[in-house]
Design an enzyme around this catalytic site. Structure first.
Site, PDB file in Angstrom:
ATOM      1  N   LYS A  75      37.115  39.911  59.439  1.00 42.68           N
ATOM      2  CA  LYS A  75      37.794  39.362  58.246  1.00 42.68           C
ATOM      3  C   LYS A  75      38.890  40.287  57.762  1.00 42.68           C
ATOM      4  O   LYS A  75      39.485  40.071  56.715  1.00 42.68           O
ATOM      5  CB  LYS A  75      36.776  39.154  57.116  1.00 42.68           C
ATOM      6  CG  LYS A  75      35.624  38.230  57.479  1.00 42.68           C
ATOM      7  CD  LYS A  75      34.580  38.244  56.361  1.00 42.68           C
ATOM      8  CE  LYS A  75      33.231  37.777  56.855  1.00 42.68           C
ATOM      9  NZ  LYS A  75      32.150  38.115  55.937  1.00 42.68           N
ATOM     10  N   ARG A 111      32.673  54.357  67.930  1.00 45.08           N
ATOM     11  CA  ARG A 111      33.676  54.259  68.998  1.00 45.08           C
ATOM     12  C   ARG A 111      34.752  53.287  68.538  1.00 45.08           C
ATOM     13  O   ARG A 111      34.449  52.235  67.985  1.00 45.08           O
ATOM     14  CB  ARG A 111      33.061  53.758  70.302  1.00 45.08           C
ATOM     15  CG  ARG A 111      34.116  53.431  71.348  1.00 45.08           C
ATOM     16  CD  ARG A 111      33.556  53.134  72.703  1.00 45.08           C
ATOM     17  NE  ARG A 111      33.004  54.327  73.331  1.00 45.08           N
ATOM     18  CZ  ARG A 111      32.553  54.350  74.580  1.00 45.08           C
ATOM     19  NH1 ARG A 111      32.594  53.270  75.324  1.00 45.08           N
ATOM     20  NH2 ARG A 111      32.065  55.470  75.089  1.00 45.08           N
ATOM     21  N   HIS A 127      36.051  62.412  73.811  1.00 43.48           N
ATOM     22  CA  HIS A 127      34.712  61.818  73.944  1.00 43.48           C
ATOM     23  C   HIS A 127      33.720  62.998  74.003  1.00 43.48           C
ATOM     24  O   HIS A 127      33.155  63.308  75.053  1.00 43.48           O
ATOM     25  CB  HIS A 127      34.665  60.985  75.220  1.00 43.48           C
ATOM     26  CG  HIS A 127      33.484  60.072  75.345  1.00 43.48           C
ATOM     27  ND1 HIS A 127      32.350  60.158  74.548  1.00 43.48           N
ATOM     28  CD2 HIS A 127      33.251  59.038  76.209  1.00 43.48           C
ATOM     29  CE1 HIS A 127      31.496  59.216  74.919  1.00 43.48           C
ATOM     30  NE2 HIS A 127      32.006  58.525  75.919  1.00 43.48           N
TER      31      HIS A 127
HETATM   32  N1   CP Z   1      30.601  57.188  79.772  1.00 41.89           N
HETATM   33  C1   CP Z   1      30.762  56.213  78.857  1.00 41.89           C
HETATM   34  O1   CP Z   1      31.342  56.428  77.793  1.00 41.89           O
HETATM   35  O2   CP Z   1      30.261  55.002  79.222  1.00 41.89           O
HETATM   36  P1   CP Z   1      30.265  53.709  78.293  1.00 41.89           P
HETATM   37  O3   CP Z   1      31.711  53.293  78.108  1.00 41.89           O
HETATM   38  O4   CP Z   1      29.458  52.684  79.026  1.00 41.89           O
HETATM   39  O5   CP Z   1      29.667  54.112  76.987  1.00 41.89           O
END
Ligand code: CP
Length: 317
Positions: A80, A101, A129
């Site tokens: 929305k 994420r 990451h």
């Molecule tokens: N390695 C990793 O981040 O895998 P996913 O995208 O499946 O979380």
């Protein structure tokens, strides 16, 4: 509180503490099954994930905690038009720890600025990451016995590969590590990561042939990566890059006998399926390790073991 947006906010001693705790959990997980009883983890996944999301969720459940969240923003009020800050503010008032994420670089940092609980970066666009790097560190520690004096080849999409960026930023802080960067010129490592390596006086070399790296570099570990289709501006550009590097059994025959192969996964076709039977293929073990390292991270964050994030200044290493 102790957010984890970039591993650089903590010291190698603190990373080692998480990896060592993960090793203890791995040996006797039952000891930890009530450790986070009564705690709630929120998982906000604006981008698809299998390993990161499910290993975080499993980690919290195995620690006796519970989980809330979404794995598809279209099922939440994001559809929305709600912005990241508002969503974070609300969900962090329900949860004790947030895992996020998002496709935008810097999104986890923005979320942490408004959150009422610690935020863990589970991947922000093509940037970082950090929890994958902790997973990689646990795998290296278990398989090679050390995190220093390693010769590491990183192959594939070094431009958009956030797992590569985080790993280089972390492993360049251990003594004696050398990096062989294997990519096409178009997918070379971004200059902001090279600047970090240069500032740390780190030894690295860019080459364009996987064969050359495997036969000529005495690698301890080869880190294969997927070409990140979702980050390309056009299908044509992706198609030019997608099949350049492929690890197969023929290449593995020429590789050092003790060179382990890692990959953050998912793979497309950059590692042939029959390489999976090679005892040096560690990517499935690595994915399982992600659950143990995330259990260790959740405990460390919720119990305040990491302390406040620090800004790095001066000489780093
Ligand atoms: N390695 C990793 O981040 O895998 P996913 O995208 O499946 O979380």
């Amino acid at each position: 509180f102790s957010n984890l947006i970039d591993l650089d906010s903590y010291s190698p001693d603190e990373w080692n503490m998480i990896v060592e705790l993960a090793q203890q959990i791995q040996k006797n997980p039952a000891l930890y099954r009530s450790r986070c009883s009564g705690k709630i983890m929120g998982t906000l996944f604006y981008e698809p994930s299998t390993r990161t999301q499910m290993s975080f969720q499993t980690a919290m459940l195995r620690l006796g905690g519970t989980i809330i969240g979404f794995d598809n923003p279209s099922t939440s009020s994001v559809s929305k038009g709600e912005n990241i800050k508002d969503t974070t503010k609300i969900v962090s008032s329900y949860a004790d720890i947030l895992v996020m994420r998002n496709p935008y670089e810097g999104s986890a940092k923005a979320a942490a600025l408004t959150a009422d609980c610690p935020v863990i970066n589970a991947g922000d666009g093509g940037h970082l990451h950090p929890t994958q790097t902790l997973t990689d560190m646990l795998t290296l520690k278990n398989e090679k016995g050390r995190l220093d004096h390693l010769k590491i080849g990183l192959c594939g999409d070094l431009r958009y590969g956030r797992t590569v960026h985080s790993q280089l930023k972390a492993l360049s802080r251990y003594e004696g590590n050398e990096f062989i960067l294997i990519s096409t010129p178009e997918l070379a490592l971004p200059s902001y990561i090279k600047d970090v390596l240069n500032a740390r006086g780190c030894t690295y070399k860019e080459i364009y042939s996987l064969d050359e790296a495997i036969t000529g570099e005495s690698l301890d570990m080869l880190y294969m990566t997927r070409i990140q289709k979702e980050r390309f501006s056009s299908e044509e550009e992706y198609n030019r890059q997608k099949d350049v590097f492929r690890l197969d059994t023929e290449k593995m025959k020429k590789a050092p006998k003790d060179m382990i192969v890692m990959h953050p996964l998912p793979r497309v076709d950059e590692i042939a399926m029959d390489v999976d039977d090679d005892p040096r293929a560690m990517y499935f073990t690595q994915a399982k390790n992600g659950m143990f390292v995330r259990m260790a991270l959740i405990i460390s964050v919720l119990e305040g073991r990491l302390g406040a994030p620090k800004l790095l200044t001066g000489t780093i290493k």
